[in-house]
Motif scaffolding. Structure first.
Motif, short mmCIF file in Angstrom:
data_model
loop_
_atom_site.label_atom_id
_atom_site.label_comp_id
_atom_site.label_asym_id
_atom_site.label_seq_id
_atom_site.Cartn_x
_atom_site.Cartn_y
_atom_site.Cartn_z
N PHE A 145 -2.07 -7.83 -0.41
CA PHE A 145 -1.35 -6.67 0.11
C PHE A 145 -0.17 -7.14 0.93
O PHE A 145 -0.33 -7.99 1.81
CB PHE A 145 -2.26 -5.80 0.99
CG PHE A 145 -3.26 -4.99 0.23
CD1 PHE A 145 -3.21 -4.88 -1.15
CD2 PHE A 145 -4.27 -4.31 0.90
CE1 PHE A 145 -4.13 -4.12 -1.85
CE2 PHE A 145 -5.20 -3.55 0.21
CZ PHE A 145 -5.14 -3.45 -1.16
N TYR A 202 -4.46 -0.72 4.65
CA TYR A 202 -5.60 -0.87 3.73
C TYR A 202 -6.84 -0.18 4.26
O TYR A 202 -7.74 0.18 3.50
CB TYR A 202 -5.87 -2.34 3.40
CG TYR A 202 -6.60 -3.13 4.47
CD1 TYR A 202 -7.98 -3.03 4.61
CD2 TYR A 202 -5.91 -3.98 5.33
CE1 TYR A 202 -8.66 -3.75 5.60
CE2 TYR A 202 -6.58 -4.69 6.32
CZ TYR A 202 -7.94 -4.57 6.45
OH TYR A 202 -8.61 -5.26 7.43
N PRO A 216 0.81 -1.22 0.00
CA PRO A 216 0.00 0.00 0.00
C PRO A 216 0.85 1.28 0.00
O PRO A 216 0.45 2.30 -0.56
CB PRO A 216 -0.82 -0.11 1.28
CG PRO A 216 -0.90 -1.57 1.55
CD PRO A 216 0.41 -2.14 1.08
#
Ligand SMILES: *Cc1c(COP(=O)(O)O)cnc(C)c1O
Length: 402
Positions: free
Chosen positions: A213, A229, A182
């Motif tokens: 992720f 996230y 991210p």
């Protein structure tokens, strides 16, 4: 005398005797403000009493039993991670790279279990860092880490950072998943815009891909949310974590929805040490502190304060600092001087910082830092910038005199 350690690191000529909160005590007799936290590992600083207690109490009871038996503290840590995230299941590991290996295997196995073993390719992004195993260097795609280690592990395709068209073009009948940080850490604190993250989720849903992720650096409170996230409005299917969750003890985990994990049946994966009682005791103790009401708000607030102070630093020293970026306590300073020089000079001012790509210096302090620690850091950074300005001025004068 030459060191018997394999010389894979260019180590600074400095070692530490002990630590306390955000402070490290060097064997040189100096006290250093630790704004590296072992590359975002010591989330609660050094020698946090709650962690020390959890580890020593567990150490006097039981270290290891193997995963052939129930490990109640692991059940508890997994349950707490599940209760606080998108995930339904957790598998523990000892490092970030291993957590990513589990994520990669899980994504491939998902499609295989769905009757599509040909869907094994994973798309990653330029500048990514996912670890140093053979598969994770292939995933990261950085030539400097792949060079000389034989054929790159098959099944990783890479597209430019933030390039949605290139990404769409790269998705094919063999694609299994997308893997992304991210906020890219090693390549210089490069946040992925939320709109791009949402586009990734849409593309995955459209094509039946899994979204993975890598929150090994961004996770466990680093950005002011438990996981980064949470800032994006979307959730992944699989997520790898490590670094902060162990607070300095080696611990990683791969989290997933039960759908994404459905191929991982008994015998498909394993680890000798992963999820051992010592690591589980520490992981639970880290969560005790990070999940305390108000803790993440503290990280968010002190992160904003740090960012504002760094912006002021840039205003005061425009010849040194070029850009401030990041989120929470994951900050980057891009400098006009080489970051290696900036970090060395900062170390002379007794503050520990970490390098990254794009000539960025990372500030990754323990999440427990106070406003006073931020002020102290800024004093030291100001002094480092002033020292660099003095050097630049001397160099200019020498240049004029020649
Ligand atoms: C540190 C890191 C890794 C690798 O973790 P190790 O514990 O060194 O294997 C992977 N991905 C990201 C984003 C990291 O920051």
């Amino acid at each position: 005398m030459t060191s018997p350690l394999l010389p894979i690191y260019a180590r600074a000529d400095l070692s530490f005797e002990k630590g306390e909160g955000p402070w490290l005590f060097g064997r040189d007799g100096e006290r250093y403000l630790d704004f590296g936290a072992g590359v975002a590992v010591n989330a609660l600083g050094h020698a946090h009493p709650h962690l020390v207690k959890a580890l020593t109490e567990q150490a006097s009871k039981l270290w290891h039993t193997s995963n052939l038996y129930q490990i109640p503290e692991g059940e508890r840590l997994a349950r707490r991670l599940v209760e606080n995230t998108f995930a339904d299941v957790v598998v523990f590991s000892n490092s970030g790279a291993e957590a990513n290996e589990a994520a990669i295997k899980m994504a491939r196995k998902y499609h295989s279990a769905n009757g599509h073993p040909e869907r094994f390719r994973i798309i990653t992004f330029e500048g990514a860092f996912h670890g140093r195993t053979l598969a994770t260097i292939a995933a990261g795609g950085q030539a400097k880490y792949l060079e000389g280690f034989g054929p790159k592990v098959e099944g990783f395709d890479q597209v430019p950072f933030g390039d949605l068209d290139a990404l769409k073009a790269a998705i094919g009948p063999e694609t299994a998943a997308l893997l992304i940080e991210p906020i890219q850490g090693e390549s210089g604190i490069r946040p992925v815009p939320n709109a791009f993250m949402r586009a990734l989720r849409d593309l995955c849903d459209q094509h039946g891909l899994l979204l993975i992720f890598d929150e090994i650096q961004t996770g466990v409170g680093r950005t002011g949310k438990l996981f980064a996230y949470e800032w994006t409005g979307i959730t992944p299917d699989i997520m790898s974590i490590a670094k902060g969750i162990g607070g300095g003890f080696p611990l990683g985990a791969c989290l997933a929805t039960s759908e994404a994990a459905k191929g991982m049946t008994p015998g498909t994966h394993g680890t000798t040490f992963g999820g051992n009682p010592l690591a589980m005791a520490v992981g639970n103790a880290v969560l005790d502190v990070i999940l305390e009401p108000g803790f993440l708000q503290h990280v968010e607030r002190v992160g904003l304060l740090l960012k504002q102070r760094l912006a002021e630093l840039m205003d005061r020293h425009p010849a040194v600092v070029a850009e401030v970026r990041g989120l929470g306590l994951m900050m980057g300073l891009r400098t006009h001087v080489p970051n290696t020089e900036f970090i060395n000079i900062a170390r002379k001012e007794k503050i520990i910082l970490i390098g990254a790509g794009d000539n960025v210096t990372r500030l990754l302090p323990p999440l427990i830092i106070s406003d006073a620690d931020v002020a102290e850091a800024l004093n030291r950074l100001d002094a480092a910038c002033a020292a660099i300005e003095a050097e630049l001025k001397n160099a200019a004068q020498r240049g004029a005199a020649e």
